[in-house]
Write a protein that holds these residues in place. Structure first.
Motif, PDB file in Angstrom:
ATOM      1  N   LYS A  87       6.678  17.272  13.815  1.00 28.39           N
ATOM      2  CA  LYS A  87       6.287  17.943  14.855  1.00 28.39           C
ATOM      3  C   LYS A  87       5.670  16.879  15.929  1.00 28.39           C
ATOM      4  N   PRO A  88       6.064  17.462  17.184  1.00 25.60           N
ATOM      5  CA  PRO A  88       5.456  16.779  18.312  1.00 25.60           C
ATOM      6  C   PRO A  88       3.925  16.391  18.185  1.00 25.60           C
ATOM      7  N   GLU A  89       3.065  17.202  17.776  1.00 26.91           N
ATOM      8  CA  GLU A  89       1.758  16.916  17.612  1.00 26.91           C
ATOM      9  C   GLU A  89       1.527  15.669  16.679  1.00 26.91           C
ATOM     10  N   GLU A  90       2.525  15.382  15.784  1.00 28.58           N
ATOM     11  CA  GLU A  90       2.338  14.332  14.971  1.00 28.58           C
ATOM     12  C   GLU A  90       2.432  13.051  15.591  1.00 28.58           C
ATOM     13  N   THR A  91       2.782  12.903  16.864  1.00 25.87           N
ATOM     14  CA  THR A  91       2.850  11.851  17.436  1.00 25.87           C
ATOM     15  C   THR A  91       1.629  11.069  17.322  1.00 25.87           C
ATOM     16  N   ALA A  92       1.801   9.677  16.878  1.00 22.63           N
ATOM     17  CA  ALA A  92       0.540   8.995  16.596  1.00 22.63           C
ATOM     18  C   ALA A  92       0.927   7.414  16.188  1.00 22.63           C
ATOM     19  N   VAL A  93      -0.092   6.698  16.273  1.00 21.93           N
ATOM     20  CA  VAL A  93       0.017   5.387  15.558  1.00 21.93           C
ATOM     21  C   VAL A  93      -0.178   5.543  14.073  1.00 21.93           C
ATOM     22  N   TYR A  94       0.390   5.175  13.073  1.00 25.43           N
ATOM     23  CA  TYR A  94       0.278   5.582  11.767  1.00 25.43           C
ATOM     24  C   TYR A  94      -0.132   4.192  11.085  1.00 25.43           C
ATOM     25  N   TYR A  95      -1.016   3.884  10.368  1.00 34.93           N
ATOM     26  CA  TYR A  95      -1.572   2.838   9.556  1.00 34.93           C
ATOM     27  C   TYR A  95      -1.618   3.110   8.206  1.00 34.93           C
ATOM     28  N   CYS A  96      -1.516   1.926   7.463  1.00 38.57           N
ATOM     29  CA  CYS A  96      -1.699   1.948   5.830  1.00 38.57           C
ATOM     30  C   CYS A  96      -3.055   1.129   5.648  1.00 38.57           C
ATOM     31  N   SER A  97      -3.693   1.296   4.705  1.00 40.57           N
ATOM     32  CA  SER A  97      -4.858   0.964   4.538  1.00 40.57           C
ATOM     33  C   SER A  97      -5.047   0.668   3.083  1.00 40.57           C
ATOM     34  N   LYS A  98      -5.456  -0.439   2.620  1.00 36.24           N
ATOM     35  CA  LYS A  98      -6.052  -0.772   1.283  1.00 36.24           C
ATOM     36  C   LYS A  98      -7.486  -0.282   0.962  1.00 36.24           C
ATOM     37  N   ARG A  99      -7.249   0.572  -0.150  1.00 39.65           N
ATOM     38  CA  ARG A  99      -8.635   0.922  -0.761  1.00 39.65           C
ATOM     39  C   ARG A  99      -9.322  -0.403  -1.512  1.00 39.65           C
ATOM     40  N   ARG A 100     -10.685  -0.132  -1.950  1.00 42.26           N
ATOM     41  CA  ARG A 100     -11.459  -1.005  -2.579  1.00 42.26           C
ATOM     42  C   ARG A 100     -11.334  -0.774  -3.956  1.00 42.26           C
ATOM     43  N   THR A 101     -10.542   0.258  -4.605  1.00 46.44           N
ATOM     44  CA  THR A 101     -10.336   0.599  -5.758  1.00 46.44           C
ATOM     45  C   THR A 101      -8.949   1.048  -6.056  1.00 46.44           C
ATOM     46  N   SER A 102      -8.667   1.255  -7.553  1.00 47.51           N
ATOM     47  CA  SER A 102      -7.299   1.951  -7.941  1.00 47.51           C
ATOM     48  C   SER A 102      -7.102   3.220  -7.479  1.00 47.51           C
ATOM     49  N   LEU A 103      -8.179   3.898  -7.057  1.00 45.20           N
ATOM     50  CA  LEU A 103      -8.135   5.287  -6.861  1.00 45.20           C
ATOM     51  C   LEU A 103      -8.882   5.667  -5.689  1.00 45.20           C
ATOM     52  N   CYS A 104      -8.995   7.022  -5.088  1.00 47.85           N
ATOM     53  CA  CYS A 104      -9.529   7.372  -3.916  1.00 47.85           C
ATOM     54  C   CYS A 104     -11.006   7.259  -3.751  1.00 47.85           C
ATOM     55  N   VAL A 105     -11.476   6.303  -4.076  1.00 49.86           N
ATOM     56  CA  VAL A 105     -13.122   6.076  -3.872  1.00 49.86           C
ATOM     57  C   VAL A 105     -13.231   4.580  -3.466  1.00 49.86           C
ATOM     58  N   GLY A 106     -14.318   4.317  -2.856  1.00 56.15           N
ATOM     59  CA  GLY A 106     -14.675   3.009  -2.429  1.00 56.15           C
ATOM     60  C   GLY A 106     -14.419   2.666  -0.990  1.00 56.15           C
ATOM     61  N   GLY A 107     -13.642   3.581  -0.391  1.00 50.28           N
ATOM     62  CA  GLY A 107     -13.641   3.092   0.924  1.00 50.28           C
ATOM     63  C   GLY A 107     -12.281   2.359   1.288  1.00 50.28           C
ATOM     64  N   ASN A 108     -12.009   2.062   2.433  1.00 52.83           N
ATOM     65  CA  ASN A 108     -10.832   1.072   2.803  1.00 52.83           C
ATOM     66  C   ASN A 108     -11.314  -0.421   3.267  1.00 52.83           C
ATOM     67  N   ASP A 109     -10.808  -1.250   2.922  1.00 56.29           N
ATOM     68  CA  ASP A 109     -11.152  -2.615   3.508  1.00 56.29           C
ATOM     69  C   ASP A 109     -10.206  -3.538   4.330  1.00 56.29           C
ATOM     70  N   TYR A 110      -9.146  -2.948   4.285  1.00 59.57           N
ATOM     71  CA  TYR A 110      -7.902  -3.729   4.997  1.00 59.57           C
ATOM     72  C   TYR A 110      -7.048  -2.701   5.621  1.00 59.57           C
ATOM     73  N   TRP A 111      -6.689  -3.045   6.978  1.00 57.30           N
ATOM     74  CA  TRP A 111      -5.740  -2.183   7.517  1.00 57.30           C
ATOM     75  C   TRP A 111      -4.630  -2.825   8.113  1.00 57.30           C
ATOM     76  N   GLY A 112      -3.733  -2.352   8.197  1.00 54.44           N
ATOM     77  CA  GLY A 112      -2.231  -2.916   8.999  1.00 54.44           C
ATOM     78  C   GLY A 112      -2.698  -2.692  10.548  1.00 54.44           C
ATOM     79  N   GLN A 113      -1.737  -3.055  11.121  1.00 48.17           N
ATOM     80  CA  GLN A 113      -1.633  -3.144  12.489  1.00 48.17           C
ATOM     81  C   GLN A 113      -1.044  -1.892  13.129  1.00 48.17           C
ATOM     82  N   GLY A 114      -0.417  -1.082  12.597  1.00 48.66           N
ATOM     83  CA  GLY A 114       0.110   0.131  12.995  1.00 48.66           C
ATOM     84  C   GLY A 114       1.418   0.223  13.150  1.00 48.66           C
ATOM     85  N   THR A 115       1.992   1.193  13.254  1.00 45.66           N
ATOM     86  CA  THR A 115       3.436   1.578  13.647  1.00 45.66           C
ATOM     87  C   THR A 115       3.729   3.159  14.659  1.00 45.66           C
TER      88      THR A 115
END
Length: 121
Positions: A87-115
Motif C-alpha cells: 500500500k502507498p502508506e507502507e512507503t518507508a525505510v525498512y530495517y532488519c535488526s538482531k535481537r539479543r536472544t533467540s526469541l522476541c525478548v531482550g531488545g535489539n542490539d544491531y541494525w542494518g542501514q535500511g532499504t
C-alpha cells in the motif's frame, strides 16, 4: 564485526510485491531472532515482523498480517521479508535488526542501514 545488510527495496506500484533480504555477518545467525522494522518520514519506527532463531516462531503487526511473510535461511545467513499487496502508506525505510536472544525478548542490539521501499503509481 556484526553487520546486517538489507537489500531488495525499490519502487513498486500499489498492490505489488517485493522481497527484502537481510544478510548477516560477524555473528552466528542461528542463535538469534531477527526483527523487521520500518520508518516512514515523520513517523516513529514500527516493528512489522520478527522471527525466532530457528524460524519456528513468527509474529506480525496487525497491519501486515496475511500480506507479509518472514522467513530465514540460516545456512545462507539471510532473513527475508516477502511483502505482497503493498500500500502507498507502507512507503518507508525498512530495517532488519538482531535481537539479543533467540526469541522476541531482550531488545535489539544491531541494525542494518535500511532499504527504501516506495509504493506509488
Amino acid at each position: 564485526q556484526v553487520q546486517l545488510v538489507e537489500s531488495g527495496g525499490g519502487l513498486v506500484q500499489p498492490g505489488g510485491s517485493l522481497r527484502l533480504s537481510c544478510v548477516a555477518s560477524g555473528f552466528t545467525l542461528d542463535n538469534y531472532a531477527i526483527g523487521w522494522f520500518r520508518q516512514a518520514p515523520g513517523k516513529e519506527r514500527e516493528e512489522v515482523s520478527w522471527i525466532s532463531s530457528s524460524g519456528g516462531i513468527k509474529a506480525y503487526a496487525d497491519s501486515v498480517k496475511g500480506r507479509f511473510t518472514v522467513s530465514r535461511d540460516n545456512a545462507k545467513n539471510t532473513v527475508y521479508l516477502q511483502m505482497n499487496f503493498l500500500k502507498p502508506e507502507e512507503t518507508a525505510v525498512y530495517y532488519c535488526s538482531k535481537r539479543r536472544t533467540s526469541l522476541c525478548v531482550g531488545g535489539n542490539d544491531y541494525w542494518g542501514q535500511g532499504t527504501q521501499v516506495t509504493v506509488s503509481s
